[in-house]
Design a protein around this motif. Structure first.
Motif, PDB file in Angstrom:
ATOM      1  N   ARG A   1       7.941  -1.534   1.533  1.00  0.00           N
ATOM      2  CA  ARG A   1       7.378  -2.392   2.579  1.00  0.00           C
ATOM      3  C   ARG A   1       6.511  -1.603   3.547  1.00  0.00           C
ATOM      4  N   ALA A   2       6.854  -0.320   3.765  1.00  0.00           N
ATOM      5  CA  ALA A   2       6.147   0.466   4.770  1.00  0.00           C
ATOM      6  C   ALA A   2       4.724   0.814   4.347  1.00  0.00           C
ATOM      7  N   ILE A   3       4.497   0.974   3.037  1.00  0.00           N
ATOM      8  CA  ILE A   3       3.158   1.333   2.553  1.00  0.00           C
ATOM      9  C   ILE A   3       2.257   0.111   2.640  1.00  0.00           C
ATOM     10  N   GLY A   4       1.182   0.248   3.415  1.00  0.00           N
ATOM     11  CA  GLY A   4       0.288  -0.883   3.629  1.00  0.00           C
ATOM     12  C   GLY A   4      -0.709  -1.108   2.514  1.00  0.00           C
ATOM     13  N   GLN A   5      -1.164  -0.045   1.880  1.00  0.00           N
ATOM     14  CA  GLN A   5      -2.131  -0.154   0.782  1.00  0.00           C
ATOM     15  C   GLN A   5      -1.786   0.879  -0.266  1.00  0.00           C
ATOM     16  N   ARG A   6      -1.724   0.452  -1.505  1.00  0.00           N
ATOM     17  CA  ARG A   6      -1.317   1.350  -2.592  1.00  0.00           C
ATOM     18  C   ARG A   6      -2.544   1.913  -3.311  1.00  0.00           C
ATOM     19  N   PHE A   7      -2.456   3.208  -3.603  1.00  0.00           N
ATOM     20  CA  PHE A   7      -3.525   3.879  -4.327  1.00  0.00           C
ATOM     21  C   PHE A   7      -3.055   4.381  -5.688  1.00  0.00           C
ATOM     22  N   THR A   8      -1.785   4.191  -5.994  1.00  0.00           N
ATOM     23  CA  THR A   8      -1.251   4.556  -7.305  1.00  0.00           C
ATOM     24  C   THR A   8      -1.303   3.348  -8.227  1.00  0.00           C
ATOM     25  N   GLY A   9      -0.899   3.567  -9.447  1.00  0.00           N
ATOM     26  CA  GLY A   9      -0.897   2.484 -10.422  1.00  0.00           C
ATOM     27  C   GLY A   9      -2.067   2.610 -11.374  1.00  0.00           C
ATOM     28  N   GLY A  10      -2.053   1.798 -12.389  1.00  0.00           N
ATOM     29  CA  GLY A  10      -3.086   1.862 -13.406  1.00  0.00           C
ATOM     30  C   GLY A  10      -2.805   2.959 -14.400  1.00  0.00           C
ATOM     31  N   GLU A  11      -3.606   3.023 -15.427  1.00  0.00           N
ATOM     32  CA  GLU A  11      -3.411   4.020 -16.468  1.00  0.00           C
ATOM     33  C   GLU A  11      -3.913   5.375 -15.988  1.00  0.00           C
ATOM     34  N   PRO A  12      -3.094   6.420 -16.033  1.00  0.00           N
ATOM     35  CA  PRO A  12      -3.531   7.720 -15.519  1.00  0.00           C
ATOM     36  C   PRO A  12      -4.691   8.288 -16.326  1.00  0.00           C
ATOM     37  N   HIS A  13      -5.593   8.940 -15.603  1.00  0.00           N
ATOM     38  CA  HIS A  13      -6.744   9.588 -16.243  1.00  0.00           C
ATOM     39  C   HIS A  13      -6.659  11.068 -15.917  1.00  0.00           C
TER      40      HIS A  13
END
Length: 490
Positions: free
Chosen positions: A105-117
């Motif tokens: 809940r504390a993280i306002g915007q996520r930059f992780t996720g998706g297929e790693p490159h």
């Protein structure tokens, strides 16, 4: 109290020289509180015998520690921890607890996720590294780079090394880019139209932040550089991925509400196709008619060794609609992280202010070192050496690919450093890459270049920038065999 030589040991996995390792062991012992002020260190003879190294190595390490006032020499009595050595804190270090924060809940915007490159950190240990964008130590001029770095550490460059430029850049490097680098692409620019960045990716991020809002539309090529797509998604703009063909991005297919177009006309990423001159003219004409801007990532233009490069899109622009992104990281080494933006002064002014608020400016020593390396002619010599090596490797790879009947989906007619390949439709190249890695072959699966939620899985990229020519035929043969096995053939 004396410190026993038994407390010292050399880590076979440690980085650096033996001298620096000894310095580190003594300094860490002092900083951790294990070695106290006034305690006697082992003699250079005893420590050298214990570690099985030369006594002069220990003596040199002690000499450097003396200069930094970590230790002191007392006549014939030997070496002692200095009374001026740093004191460890008088309270114990404590690890953070598990904590009570709900980070979901504390993280306002996520930059992780998706297929790693990513590529394996130990890629250089693979025998057949068909991996893109890595420096080849057999080609890079490390000796002259080292000399330029040492020169940039000299007294006459002390200000360049230590000055906080605030929002400015090294004027010598800006001057070289304006007078030497850009004119080779047909571009003329004033100093206030150039901004240094931490590589091309940082340049793209700055550009997206300045030009885009949640109400504006950006267009990218499909497939394209995955990190660019991530940058634009984080900007929360409306994003359209436009499929490319053998001539690059088709201007006629652009949405009518386009605000900014991101394109790689020199060598499209990852297909390596080059935008035709007619398309370049059409893209610029539509930009003026429909009032959109163009961000040109001049991707690998230095590697046009098959024929002279086409003029940069920026050089054809008469209306100030093209923002140009260049980088030295691809042609020198990726860890350099040094690129530049070229655009109209109002845009550069805003990009400069944004850069200053985030990181101020690229390190002064890196800027001055690069300036010397460029201005002394070492960079041009490196490009010529790379071009010759890439030409030879490309010819060998061309022949090997043809011999084994592999399908090329895109092979730049101007050069570059890679091939865009297509396996049979039923082949998942992510699984293929995992299989090949077990036999020492690294390839790059292509799915992460595509924008679709369910991208094609049968594309892959083969680069020849870091693999010796002699290993290319055997590596291609191994790829062919793996595809055959995955297809159920023996």
């Amino acid at each position: 109290m004396a410190i026993s030589e038994e407390t010292f040991f050399l880590d076979p996995q440690a980085q650096g020289t033996l001298q620096s390792q000894i310095q580190t062991m003594v300094a860490e012992g002092i900083l951790s509180g294990r070695f106290r002020r006034g305690e006697k260190l082992p003699s250079s003879r005893k420590l050298a015998q214990h570690l099985g190294i030369s006594r002069i190595t220990v003596t040199l390490a002690y000499t450097d520690l003396l200069a930094d006032d970590y230790i002191t020499a007392r006549g014939r009595s030997g070496y002692f921890v200095s009374d001026n050595a740093p004191e460890p804190p008088n309270f114990p270090a404590q690890a953070a607890g598990v904590g009570s924060v709900d980070w979901t809940r504390a993280i306002g915007q996520r930059f992780t996720g998706g297929e790693p490159h990513s590529k394996p950190r130990n890629w250089a240990s693979f025998r057949y590294p068909f991996i893109y964008g890595q420096a080849d130590p057999t080609l890079f001029d490390s000796a002259n780079w080292r000399l330029c770095a040492l020169e940039a550490l000299g007294k006459k460059d002390f200000d360049a090394l230590t000055t906080d430029y605030n929002d400015q850049d090294d004027p010598k490097l800006i001057e070289f880019i304006a007078r030497q680098t850009l004119p080779r692409r047909g571009i003329l620019a004033k100093p206030d139209e150039i901004l240094l960045t931490l590589g091309a990716q940082n340049a793209l991020w700055l550009t997206a932040q300045v030009l885009l809002t949640s109400r504006r539309r950006a267009v990218v090529e499909d497939p394209c550089y995955p990190a660019l797509r991530a940058i634009l998604n984080h900007s929360r703009c409306h994003l359209t991925a436009l499929p490319v063909d053998s001539d690059g991005l088709p201007p006629d297919a652009l949405p009518p509400d386009t605000d900014v177009v991101f394109t790689t006309p020199s060598h499209q990423c990852p297909t390596t196709s080059t935008m035709s001159m007619q398309r370049r003219q059409d893209l610029l004409a539509r930009a003026e008619r429909d009032n959109y801007l163009i961000v040109e990532d001049d991707y690998e233009f230095e590697m046009s060794f098959l024929k002279p490069p086409s003029p940069a899109l920026k050089s054809l622009d008469r209306n100030g609609r093209v923002i140009y992104v260049g980088s030295f990281s691809k042609s020198l080494f990726p860890g350099l992280r040094l690129g530049y933006l070229v655009g109209p002064a109002p845009f550069i002014r805003e990009a400069r202010a944004l850069r200053a608020s985030v990181l101020r400016h690229p390190p002064g020593h890196i800027q001055r070192t690069a300036t010397y390396f460029l201005s002394r002619g070492h960079y041009d010599a490196l490009i010529r050496r790379m071009g010759k090596a890439y030409y030879d490797r490309r010819r060998i790879m061309d022949n090997a690919i043809a011999e084994h009947g592999l399908a090329v989906a895109g092979a730049g007619s101007f050069g570059g450093s890679s091939f865009w390949m297509r396996a049979p439709d039923h082949i998942d190249t992510t699984a293929l890459a995992a299989t090949l890695a077990n036999s020492g072959v690294l390839i790059e699966p292509g799915c992460h270049f595509f924008a679709a939620d369910n991208p094609p899985r049968n594309f892959y990229r083969l680069a020849y920038s870091s693999i010796p020519s002699s290993r290319i035929p055997d590596g291609i043969a191994r790829i062919t065999a793996a595809i055959s096995v995955a297809s159920g053939h023996t």
